[in-house]
Design a protein around this motif. Sequence first.
Motif, PDB file in Angstrom:
ATOM      1  N   GLY A 144       0.833  -1.193   0.000  1.00 46.52           N
ATOM      2  CA  GLY A 144       0.000   0.000   0.000  1.00 46.52           C
ATOM      3  C   GLY A 144       0.869   1.245   0.000  1.00 46.52           C
ATOM      4  O   GLY A 144       2.073   1.176  -0.297  1.00 46.52           O
ATOM      5  N   PRO A 145       0.299   2.370   0.347  1.00 50.27           N
ATOM      6  CA  PRO A 145       1.077   3.602   0.440  1.00 50.27           C
ATOM      7  C   PRO A 145       2.279   3.422   1.370  1.00 50.27           C
ATOM      8  O   PRO A 145       2.186   2.731   2.386  1.00 50.27           O
ATOM      9  N   ASP A 146       3.373   4.046   1.010  1.00 46.71           N
ATOM     10  CA  ASP A 146       4.644   3.881   1.738  1.00 46.71           C
ATOM     11  C   ASP A 146       4.544   4.175   3.233  1.00 46.71           C
ATOM     12  O   ASP A 146       5.228   3.542   4.028  1.00 46.71           O
ATOM     13  N   HIS A 147       3.733   5.122   3.620  1.00 50.83           N
ATOM     14  CA  HIS A 147       3.687   5.537   5.021  1.00 50.83           C
ATOM     15  C   HIS A 147       2.793   4.650   5.893  1.00 50.83           C
ATOM     16  O   HIS A 147       2.695   4.887   7.089  1.00 50.83           O
ATOM     17  N   ILE A 148       2.165   3.627   5.295  1.00 49.87           N
ATOM     18  CA  ILE A 148       1.313   2.729   6.075  1.00 49.87           C
ATOM     19  C   ILE A 148       2.081   1.451   6.374  1.00 49.87           C
ATOM     20  O   ILE A 148       2.528   0.760   5.459  1.00 49.87           O
ATOM     21  N   ALA A 149       2.241   1.153   7.654  1.00 52.67           N
ATOM     22  CA  ALA A 149       2.972  -0.053   8.058  1.00 52.67           C
ATOM     23  C   ALA A 149       2.261  -1.291   7.495  1.00 52.67           C
ATOM     24  O   ALA A 149       1.027  -1.365   7.523  1.00 52.67           O
TER      25      ALA A 149
END
Length: 158
Positions: A144-149
């Motif tokens: 997913g988006p880079d900032h979501i663990a």
Amino acid sequence: MSRLDSMLRRFTAQRDGLNWAAKLVESHAGDGLDMGLGNGRTYDHMRETMPDRRIWVMDRVLQCHPSCVPPELDFLQGEAEEGLARLVEMDAKIVLAHYDFGYGVKEEDVAEAARLSPLIAKIMVRGGMIVSGQPLAGFDQVEGPDHIAPDRYYFYRT
């Protein structure tokens, strides 16, 4: 991490993940599906993010905020298996699904997600996206988006 910080992290991941997935399926035909209406926040966000799509909603009971009550024809009340089976019978085509069923007991939630995965697969269109708070079985997981663990939210391409 405090419970408040954890909740904020989850809500941010949920919102950002749904926004990201909605962009990926913009050119695909199909409806949205919110599995687990709860208070209605996610449904409200999905109908705002995808205003031209029908958004199906499933939950055991209708107990959301009054501003988030879905149209009667779009609300499938009852157990998850029943609602998913009805969508299969209707030949529903889901392009973006959000999975948020659960009891709050990790082992039970993971088992339920695995049990429901084959039914979810039957209604998803090729190239669709699933944004999920639980790991699902039988789908191709994508980053997913880079900032979501990776363990905070799960993303699947169908």
